[in-house]
Design an enzyme around this catalytic site. Structure first.
Site, mmCIF file in Angstrom:
data_model
loop_
_atom_site.group_PDB
_atom_site.id
_atom_site.type_symbol
_atom_site.label_atom_id
_atom_site.label_comp_id
_atom_site.label_asym_id
_atom_site.label_seq_id
_atom_site.Cartn_x
_atom_site.Cartn_y
_atom_site.Cartn_z
ATOM 1 N N CYS A 131 1.304 -1.007 -0.240
ATOM 2 C CA CYS A 131 -0.112 0.095 0.157
ATOM 3 C C CYS A 131 0.457 1.257 0.224
ATOM 4 O O CYS A 131 1.230 1.235 0.729
ATOM 5 C CB CYS A 131 -1.119 -0.509 0.995
ATOM 6 S SG CYS A 131 -1.786 -1.264 1.414
ATOM 7 N N ALA A 144 1.283 4.232 -1.363
ATOM 8 C CA ALA A 144 1.486 5.836 -2.185
ATOM 9 C C ALA A 144 1.382 6.723 -0.221
ATOM 10 O O ALA A 144 0.216 6.178 0.302
ATOM 11 C CB ALA A 144 0.250 6.038 -3.161
ATOM 12 N N PRO A 145 2.010 7.413 -0.480
ATOM 13 C CA PRO A 145 2.780 8.488 -2.084
ATOM 14 C C PRO A 145 4.156 8.758 -1.832
ATOM 15 O O PRO A 145 5.022 9.093 -2.888
ATOM 16 C CB PRO A 145 1.732 10.231 -1.202
ATOM 17 C CG PRO A 145 2.282 9.633 0.466
ATOM 18 C CD PRO A 145 1.706 8.402 0.777
ATOM 19 N N GLY A 146 4.312 7.480 -1.522
ATOM 20 C CA GLY A 146 5.923 7.044 -1.738
ATOM 21 C C GLY A 146 6.741 7.028 -0.470
ATOM 22 O O GLY A 146 8.218 6.826 -1.057
ATOM 23 N N GLY A 147 6.987 7.771 0.550
ATOM 24 C CA GLY A 147 7.792 7.795 1.341
ATOM 25 C C GLY A 147 8.369 7.185 1.957
ATOM 26 O O GLY A 147 9.711 6.501 2.201
ATOM 27 N N LYS A 148 7.993 5.994 1.715
ATOM 28 C CA LYS A 148 8.424 4.488 2.597
ATOM 29 C C LYS A 148 9.265 3.692 1.223
ATOM 30 O O LYS A 148 10.006 2.763 1.595
ATOM 31 C CB LYS A 148 7.123 3.353 3.414
ATOM 32 C CG LYS A 148 6.866 4.235 4.948
ATOM 33 C CD LYS A 148 6.000 3.401 5.215
ATOM 34 C CE LYS A 148 5.914 4.198 6.017
ATOM 35 N NZ LYS A 148 4.557 5.582 6.250
ATOM 36 N N ASP A 205 -0.802 0.253 -5.521
ATOM 37 C CA ASP A 205 -1.608 0.702 -4.985
ATOM 38 C C ASP A 205 -2.639 1.315 -5.371
ATOM 39 O O ASP A 205 -2.953 0.964 -6.329
ATOM 40 C CB ASP A 205 -0.953 2.366 -4.424
ATOM 41 C CG ASP A 205 -1.499 3.237 -3.131
ATOM 42 O OD1 ASP A 205 -0.835 3.199 -1.701
ATOM 43 O OD2 ASP A 205 -2.908 3.643 -3.933
ATOM 44 N N ASP A 211 -7.806 -7.510 -3.305
ATOM 45 C CA ASP A 211 -8.339 -8.452 -4.103
ATOM 46 C C ASP A 211 -6.739 -9.305 -4.970
ATOM 47 O O ASP A 211 -5.996 -8.567 -5.612
ATOM 48 C CB ASP A 211 -8.700 -7.554 -5.308
ATOM 49 C CG ASP A 211 -9.433 -8.175 -5.632
ATOM 50 O OD1 ASP A 211 -9.354 -9.333 -6.703
ATOM 51 O OD2 ASP A 211 -10.894 -7.730 -6.610
ATOM 52 N N CYS A 241 -0.823 3.681 11.139
ATOM 53 C CA CYS A 241 -0.502 4.621 11.644
ATOM 54 C C CYS A 241 -1.523 4.694 12.619
ATOM 55 O O CYS A 241 -2.868 6.103 12.966
ATOM 56 C CB CYS A 241 -0.455 5.890 10.472
ATOM 57 S SG CYS A 241 -1.668 6.200 9.193
#
Length: 497
Positions: free
Chosen positions: A303, A305-309, A325, A358, A430
């Site tokens: 999962c 987005a937004p892509g920091g990890k 994502d 899914d 989080c």
């Protein structure tokens, strides 16, 4: 409390020539809002140097506030408001964001005050304008009569609200006269004091019986600006020294995390164009560190987005990295971040749009691959990041906790078969609510005989809940090496045996 009104005989600011602009000259030590958490790319430079007229910002903020109270997130509401109100000052959007977030941190108080200040319930557009204007009065960053004058001007601009200009003027002037005793009376309600819906406050009290008041107080404050320094681009000590040379206060709060205080636009920080840093909470930075990737591994960020990890993982080792994502627009931000921070990895990180819960979509996106490591940063109530997103408690409903826990369960069950034997999955939310953290993981371990917890790298246990924290302690003095400033998270590292 409100600051005192203008001296006797002094005309309103607008009468002295020109419209007041937003933001006003900041008091010493006052900082603008920090950029959004986990954002790998800073906002583009503003088109105009001077601030927008306050009336422009209030008009845009009121439009967004109405959509927010109808159920939209503030970020989406602000984007939609900008599209619906073209022709405003180029920086009105940034100012409106500051205004709406300021009001959201006082929403319960604003609602209580409006109910006592207005003799009749106003129509939704007028109520929204009054709310954001009251937020500015309570924040005390503008002269009170300037806020009143500019709110009236904003009201007059729209033919639909123009007839209510006198009503807006009367309500806000009534606020100037009565606000102090009204605020004192409203604070008797703990929902107003902590700016939380009653059901959310009760859940927080149950989740953190010894710390809930501290967490609630902290989450009413603006968030810190925390950077993740890219160690392959610049050493943390060298970056800190460059900040000092530019008069920028930077304090280490995590292994590769620096806090900038006061916050400032990211393009003003050293190394922005060179990709030396990303904006990312220090607690969120633990995800890539604790997943434990190594050269040659195949890794899935489920999962992403937004892509920091994702960007953090990509820079830690020579890995094959798939990022999924469900939201195509948010997935595109991962590509943008790669282009700035890790341009040499563009094309080597596969970004796919798919619902990881899914199984059919997941098989198609991963081509049946087996992974050494899987990062599942699962959708959740976001109860740990209210400091960054003060709209969250007001958009959630009590039933959402169970709904999101069901979605987290589906994600765990769909991703588990993709993990190789001896592979590891890091489960992250989080959230500080146990239904999404410890209880979710305990239930999964009972259902999956091959699943076992392993101790987190550098931590004494296999699961870790981080309550939001903002400590002045030096990171170097922390015996557990956990960040000193961070949002709220739950981590669990699960191995397939």
């Amino acid at each position: 409390m409100l600051p005192p009104g203008r001296p006797k005989g002094e005309p309103p600011s607008a009468a002295r020539g020109g419209s007041p602009t937003f933001p006003p000259g900041r008091p010493k030590g006052k900082a603008p809002s920090a950029p959004r958490e986990d954002s790998p790319v800073g906002a583009p430079a503003d088109a105009a140097r001077s601030g927008p007229p306050l009336a422009d910002a209030l008009q845009l903020a009121a439009h967004a506030w109405q959509a927010f109270r109808d159920g939209s997130s503030l970020d989406r509401a602000l984007t939609a408001a900008g599209a619906a109100l073209p022709g405003l000052h180029p920086r009105a959007g940034a100012a409106a964001r500051d205004i709406t977030y300021t009001a959201a941190r006082r929403l319960a108080l604003i609602d209580t005050l409006l109910a006592r200040l207005a003799q009749r319930a106003p129509d939704a557009p007028i109520e929204a304008l009054l709310a954001v204007a009251l937020g500015q009065l309570l924040a005390g960053r503008q002269r009170p009569f300037v806020v009143v004058d500019q709110a009236v001007q904003a009201c007059k601009r729209d033919p639909g609200t123009q007839p209510a200009a006198g009503f807006v003027n009367a309500v806000l002037r009534n606020a100037l006269r009565r606000v102090e005793p009204l605020v004192a009376a409203a604070q008797a309600d703990e929902r107003v004091r902590h700016n939380l819906p009653g059901w959310w406050l009760r859940r927080l009290q149950q989740a953190a019986p010894d710390d809930w008041a501290r967490v609630a107080h902290l989450q009413r404050e603006p968030p810190p600006q925390v950077l993740r320094i890219e160690p392959r681009a610049v050493a943390l000590a060298d970056y800190t020294a460059q900040c000092a040379a530019m008069g920028i206060a930077a304090r280490r709060v995590g292994r590769t995390a620096l806090r900038i205080d006061p916050p400032r636009p990211v393009e003003e920080l050293p190394g922005f164009a060179q990709g030396w840093f990303a904006v990312q909470d220090a607690g969120a930075q633990l995800a890539a560190e604790w997943l434990g990737v190594a050269d040659g591994m195949r890794v899935l960020d489920a999962c992403a987005a937004p892509g920091g990890k994702t960007l953090h993982l990509a820079g830690l080792a020579q890995i094959e990295l798939d990022a999924l994502d469900v939201d195509a627009a948010r997935a595109a931000r991962i590509e943008d971040g790669l282009a700035r921070l890790q341009p040499h990895l563009v094309g080597r990180v596969r970004v796919q749009v798919a619902d990881a819960a899914d199984r059919a979509q997941l098989r198609a996106a991963t081509a049946g691959a087996a992974y050494d490591r899987i990062l599942l940063d699962a959708p959740c109530t976001a109860s740990g990041i209210v400091r960054r997103h003060p709209d969250i408690p007001w958009l959630r409903r009590p039933a959402d906790v169970a709904k999101l826990a069901t979605q987290q369960r589906r994600l765990l069950e769909a991703l588990w078969p993709l993990l190789r034997p001896t592979g590891r999955l890091l489960y992250v939310v989080c959230s500080v609510f146990p239904e999404e953290g410890a209880q979710q993981v305990d239930s999964f371990l009972q259902r999956e005989p091959q699943a076992r917890l392993v101790v987190l790298p550098g931590a004494p246990q296999a699961t870790r809940r981080l309550l939001p924290a903002d400590s002045e302690a030096a990171y170097e003095d922390r015996p557990d090496s956990l960040p000193t400033v961070h949002d709220g998270f739950f981590y669990a590292l699960i191995e397939k045996s």
